[in-house]
Motif scaffolding. Structure first.
Motif, short mmCIF file in Angstrom:
data_model
loop_
_atom_site.label_atom_id
_atom_site.label_comp_id
_atom_site.label_asym_id
_atom_site.label_seq_id
_atom_site.Cartn_x
_atom_site.Cartn_y
_atom_site.Cartn_z
N UNK A 179 0.84 -1.20 0.00
CA UNK A 179 0.00 0.00 0.00
C UNK A 179 0.88 1.25 0.00
N UNK A 180 1.93 1.25 0.79
CA UNK A 180 2.85 2.39 0.81
C UNK A 180 3.52 2.60 -0.53
N UNK A 181 3.94 1.51 -1.18
CA UNK A 181 4.57 1.63 -2.50
C UNK A 181 3.58 2.17 -3.53
N UNK A 182 2.33 1.75 -3.45
CA UNK A 182 1.31 2.26 -4.38
C UNK A 182 1.08 3.75 -4.19
N UNK A 183 1.02 4.19 -2.96
CA UNK A 183 0.81 5.62 -2.68
C UNK A 183 2.01 6.43 -3.17
N UNK A 184 3.20 5.96 -2.90
CA UNK A 184 4.40 6.67 -3.35
C UNK A 184 4.46 6.69 -4.87
N UNK A 185 4.16 5.56 -5.52
CA UNK A 185 4.15 5.51 -6.98
C UNK A 185 3.15 6.47 -7.59
N UNK A 186 1.98 6.54 -7.03
CA UNK A 186 0.94 7.46 -7.51
C UNK A 186 1.40 8.90 -7.37
#
Length: 189
Positions: A32-39
């Motif tokens: 979830x953290x990686x998805x938020x950072x990627x976005x």
């Protein structure tokens, strides 16, 4: 009386199911953290498309033209030039402006929407393309992601027909060329 053999003592600590749940929770948290950072870092995706944005119309436009003026009587020198400026209202009564930088051979369009990052204006490169559509392609491209050299598709709605038209846009230097539909050509800069 018979004595029972001593039972082995288990060390105190988490059970196996608790460890599995903990590991799964950590993995989900990291994803979830990686998805938020990627976005956040890479920008949002999407196809651009149809958005309700109120057009912004600048208040004035200045048109400068240079025309030869005849030399005074008795003067055999060549004609001189003079410059004039004027403000041209749009059909709706509000003045419109264009932005310098249109590719040679294209027709600059009035700016209908605010600047998007590098993309301040658009122009049309074919007679079947309208400025209203070109501005919607500019908005769709800018909202479809970060600037880049790779071609990417966008979808924009024609204000004349209401049809959603797919365009393929490719950046070269500071100009993006979008082609598609029925021979539509849009330049974004």
């Amino acid at each position: 009386m018979t004595e029972e053999p001593p039972r082995p003592v288990r060390p105190a600590g988490p059970t196996r199911p608790a460890v599995v749940v903990l590991i799964v929770g950590i993995v989900v948290f990291l994803l979830a953290g990686a998805a938020i950072i990627g976005y956040t870092v890479l920008g949002r995706g999407g196809s651009g498309g149809d958005f309700d944005v109120t057009p912004v119309t600048p208040s004035t436009v200045t048109v400068t033209s240079t025309a030869p003026t005849p030399a005074p009587a008795g003067d055999s020198s060549s004609p001189t030039s003079s410059s004039t400026s004027r403000t041209t209202p749009s059909p709706t009564g509000a003045a419109r402006s264009t932005v310098a930088g249109a590719p040679e051979g294209s027709t600059p369009c009035p700016v209908l929407f605010p600047p998007y990052d590098l993309y301040r204006a658009s122009s049309v490169g074919s007679s079947v393309t309208t400025c209203g559509f070109a501005e919607r392609v500019r908005r769709a491209y800018a909202e479809s992601g970060r600037p880049g050299q790779l071609p990417r598709p966008v979808v924009a709605t024609s204000p004349e027909t209401g049809e959603r038209i797919r365009m393929m846009c490719a950046a070269e230097a500071r100009i993006v060329t979008c082609t598609g539909g029925d021979d539509a050509v849009v330049y974004i800069y």
